[in-house]
Motif scaffolding. Structure first.
Motif, PDB file in Angstrom:
ATOM      1  N   ASP A 101      20.476 -46.051 -39.720  1.00  0.00           N
ATOM      2  CA  ASP A 101      20.484 -44.262 -39.967  1.00  0.00           C
ATOM      3  C   ASP A 101      19.415 -44.014 -38.840  1.00  0.00           C
ATOM      4  N   TYR A 102      18.377 -44.971 -38.661  1.00  0.00           N
ATOM      5  CA  TYR A 102      17.440 -44.413 -37.656  1.00  0.00           C
ATOM      6  C   TYR A 102      18.130 -44.413 -36.259  1.00  0.00           C
ATOM      7  N   PHE A 106      18.361 -41.395 -33.857  1.00  0.00           N
ATOM      8  CA  PHE A 106      17.923 -41.495 -32.200  1.00  0.00           C
ATOM      9  C   PHE A 106      18.816 -41.012 -31.525  1.00  0.00           C
ATOM     10  N   LEU A 107      20.099 -41.460 -31.435  1.00  0.00           N
ATOM     11  CA  LEU A 107      20.897 -41.434 -30.489  1.00  0.00           C
ATOM     12  C   LEU A 107      21.391 -39.839 -30.309  1.00  0.00           C
ATOM     13  N   GLN A 108      21.225 -39.060 -31.512  1.00  0.00           N
ATOM     14  CA  GLN A 108      21.528 -37.772 -31.458  1.00  0.00           C
ATOM     15  C   GLN A 108      20.386 -36.879 -30.875  1.00  0.00           C
TER      16      GLN A 108
END
Length: 115
Positions: A101-102, A106-108
Motif C-alpha cells: 500500500d505504501y 508513494f508511486l502516485q
C-alpha cells in the motif's frame, strides 16, 4: 513472473527453424492453418502458442517439439537487491500489505525532479 521472456525464446527458436527450412512466414502459416501475422507475433515473442500449436509448428518445421522450447526457463530479472527481497520475505502478511500500500501511494506522488 511474466512469460514474455519464455515467449521471446520460443519465438527465436521458431524463426531459426523456419529459416533453416527456407520457409517464409506465409508458407509456414499455410502449413499450420494459421495466418502469417500470428506466426510473426510468435516469432517476436508477443504471444505464446498453445502446446497443440507448438506440435503443429514442430511438424511443419520437421523438428522435435522440444527444439522449439528453451532448455530451461529464462532467468527472472530481479528488481530488488537480494537483501530487500530477503527482508520482505520474512515479514508478516500485514507488513507485506502495508509495504504494498505504501509503495502504491508513494508511486502516485509527484517526482520532485520533474518540477
Amino acid at each position: 513472473m511474466q512469460d514474455v521472456e519464455l515467449y521471446i525464446e520460443i519465438g527465436k527458436n521458431v524463426r531459426r527453424r523456419r529459416k533453416e527450412q527456407i520457409l517464409t512466414q506465409e508458407a509456414l502459416a499455410e502449413s499450420v492453418e494459421s495466418s502469417s501475422q500470428y506466426i510473426s507475433r510468435i516469432e517476436r515473442g508477443q504471444v505464446g502458442p498453445s502446446l497443440e500449436f507448438l506440435y503443429k509448428l514442430a511438424t511443419a518445421l520437421d523438428c522435435p517439439v522440444y527444439s522449439l522450447i528453451p532448455a530451461s526457463y529464462p532467468a527472472k530479472t530481479q528488481y530488488f537487491p537480494a537483501e530487500v527481497t530477503y527482508r520482505i520475505s520474512s515479514c508478516s502478511e500485514w507488513k507485506k500489505q502495508f509495504l504494498t500500500d505504501y509503495i502504491s501511494w508513494f508511486l502516485q506522488q509527484p517526482d520532485p525532479s520533474e518540477k
